[in-house]
Design an enzyme around this catalytic site. Sequence first.
Site, PDB file in Angstrom:
ATOM      1  N   LYS A   1       0.841  -1.210   0.000  1.00 51.48           N
ATOM      2  CA  LYS A   1       0.000   0.000   0.000  1.00 51.48           C
ATOM      3  C   LYS A   1       0.869   1.251   0.000  1.00 51.48           C
ATOM      4  CE  LYS A   1      -3.642  -2.491   2.356  1.00 51.48           C
ATOM      5  NZ  LYS A   1      -4.105  -2.998   3.642  1.00 51.48           N
TER       6      LYS A   1
ATOM      7  N   GLN B   1      -4.316  -1.518   9.721  1.00 51.02           N
ATOM      8  CA  GLN B   1      -4.419  -2.873   9.177  1.00 51.02           C
ATOM      9  C   GLN B   1      -5.110  -3.803  10.176  1.00 51.02           C
ATOM     10  OE1 GLN B   1      -3.627  -3.794   6.084  1.00 51.02           O
ATOM     11  NE2 GLN B   1      -4.075  -5.958   6.386  1.00 51.02           N
TER      12      GLN B   1
ATOM     13  N   ASP C   1     -10.664   3.279   4.635  1.00 49.15           N
ATOM     14  CA  ASP C   1     -11.176   1.902   4.613  1.00 49.15           C
ATOM     15  C   ASP C   1     -12.703   1.861   4.638  1.00 49.15           C
ATOM     16  OD1 ASP C   1      -9.481  -0.311   4.411  1.00 49.15           O
ATOM     17  OD2 ASP C   1      -8.688  -0.005   6.432  1.00 49.15           O
TER      18      ASP C   1
END
Length: 300
Positions: free
Chosen positions: A55, A99, A122
Site C-alpha cells: 500500500k 491494518q 477503509d
Amino acid sequence: MAEAKLIDGKAFAGGLRQRVGAGVADLVSKGGPKPGLATVLVGADPASQVYVRSKGKLAVELGMASFDHQLPEDTSEADLLALISRLNADPAVNGILVQLPLPRHIDTAKILIAIDPAKDVDGFHPVNVGRLGSIAPGAPLDFPVPCTPLGVSMLLQDALGALSGLNAVVVGRSNLVGRPVAQLLLRADCTVTITHSRTRDLPAVCRAADILVVAIGRTEFVKGDWVKPGAAVIDVGINRIPTPEGKSRLVGDVAFAEAQKVAGHITPVPGGVGPMTVACLMYNTLQATRNAAGLPFVAV
Ligand code: GUN
C-alpha cells in the site's frame, strides 16, 4: 456451453491506478495538496506486513506521500489511540488505514470509531458504514466505501453494465466484505440475498443468482453445480494451500475449474478481486484529499 469470460481484475486495477495517478498529478499541478496516506500495522504478521508495504509503495508510485507506522505486538490500546489522534490532527495525512486484524488485547471497534470519518479510507468507521447502509438507489458514493466491496462493484458494472433487477447472492456476512457488497448491489438495484453458515440449502439459493459474490474464506467451497448457467461469479477468497511440490499457491472460495464451465463471467484467483482492493484504497485516498481541499469527488 462456452467457458465463462474471465473478469481481468489485474488489468482493470492497472487502469484504475493509472487514472488515480493522473488525478493526483492534476490536483497537485493546480496547487492542491499532495495526498498523504498513513498506514498503521500493529504486530509482525508476515501477510499483513506484505499488504501494508504494498500500500505504501503504490501510494508513492502514484505521487502520494506515505507515512508508515509499525508498532510492536504489545502496543497498548491507549498508545494506538494516541497515534490515531495525532494522525487525525496532521494536515499532511488525508487517509488513515489501520491494518486488520488487530491483536486480541485491542478493541477493534474502539479504534475504528477513533479515526476521523473524513480520513477513514477503509470505510470502516460507523459513520461511513451508516452512510452506505442508508444510501438511496443510485446516489453518489461521495464518502469512503470499503475497498474490496468497491472493487467488486466496479468489476461487475464493467463486465455486465447495468445491474438493475438482477438477483445477487452474497455468500458471507462479514463487515469487511459481505455486508458492504450487499449494500452496494442494493444501491445498484439488484435484489440481494445475504447468506451465511446457517442458511438452509445454500446450493439452491446460489443457483438462483445472476450475480454470485463469494467471501467466506473457505477453499473452493462453492461448487460448479451451485452456479446458474450464465451467472457472473465474483470470488473474493484468497486461500494459500500447499502444492505437492512443497510450495504453495493461491486459490479462491469457488471451485474455479468447475464454475468456469457454467458461469457467464468469473474472476480468477489470483488476478481477480485481489488487485482491486489496493487500487480502490488509492482512489479513496485521492477522494479524501479532494474533499479536505473543498473539491468535489471525481469519477476516475
Ligand atoms: N485486512 C484485510 N483486509 C483489509 C482491509 O481492506 N483493510 C484493512 N485495514 N485491513 C484489512
